[in-house]
Design a protein around this motif. Structure first.
Motif, short mmCIF file in Angstrom:
data_model
loop_
_atom_site.label_atom_id
_atom_site.label_comp_id
_atom_site.label_asym_id
_atom_site.label_seq_id
_atom_site.Cartn_x
_atom_site.Cartn_y
_atom_site.Cartn_z
N SER A 47 36.58 52.90 37.51
CA SER A 47 36.75 54.35 36.53
C SER A 47 36.48 54.00 35.09
N TYR A 51 33.89 56.62 33.78
CA TYR A 51 33.36 57.06 32.58
C TYR A 51 32.05 57.32 31.95
N TYR A 62 32.86 66.22 28.60
CA TYR A 62 34.11 64.60 29.32
C TYR A 62 33.72 63.61 28.49
#
Length: 135
Positions: A47, A51, A62
């Motif tokens: 992850s 990201y 984001y």
């Protein structure tokens, strides 16, 4: 990538995803077509990697806002210094006006009386000027 194929840690580290691939997956994430967990599972990426893709290729949604913190004393000191600068700028402005006024008055007096009032630094002082002794 098929879920049945599992890559070894070494294989996962040696592979590279193109920027175009990353942009496409980030776009899918932003549209809500896929979730981060699904993307991680499907392509066997962490992850953290996803990201990172989001921070590089994603929209501001984001990207985390940067928070800059300063102590209260720093803020007060900064305000005090800004006020001091403003006060000094005001004083410099006043002095500039006084200087221009004085120069103009000297100029007017020179014209009115036909005498050079401004000091001429290129000529030496006369023998009689500056002496306080009786002759």
């Amino acid at each position: 990538m098929d879920d049945s194929i599992k890559l070894s840690p070494r294989q996962r580290q040696s592979r590279r995803f193109s920027d175009e691939f990353k942009r496409k997956k980030v776009h899918e994430l932003e549209l809500g077509l896929v979730r981060i967990a699904e993307l991680c599972r499907q392509y066997q990426v962490t992850s953290a990697a996803v990201y990172k893709w989001l921070s590089v290729f994603g929209t501001s949604k984001y990207k985390p806002d940067r928070l800059i913190m300063e102590s209260k004393s720093d803020t007060q000191e900064l305000l005090r210094l800004k006020q001091r600068i403003a006060e000094l700028e005001r004083l410099v402005g006043q002095k500039q006006i006084q200087l221009e006024f004085t120069e103009k008055m000297i100029e007017v007096a020179e014209q009115m009386y036909g005498v050079d009032i401004k000091k001429k630094f290129s000529t030496p002082p006369s023998a009689s000027s500056g002496s306080t002794e009786a002759r």
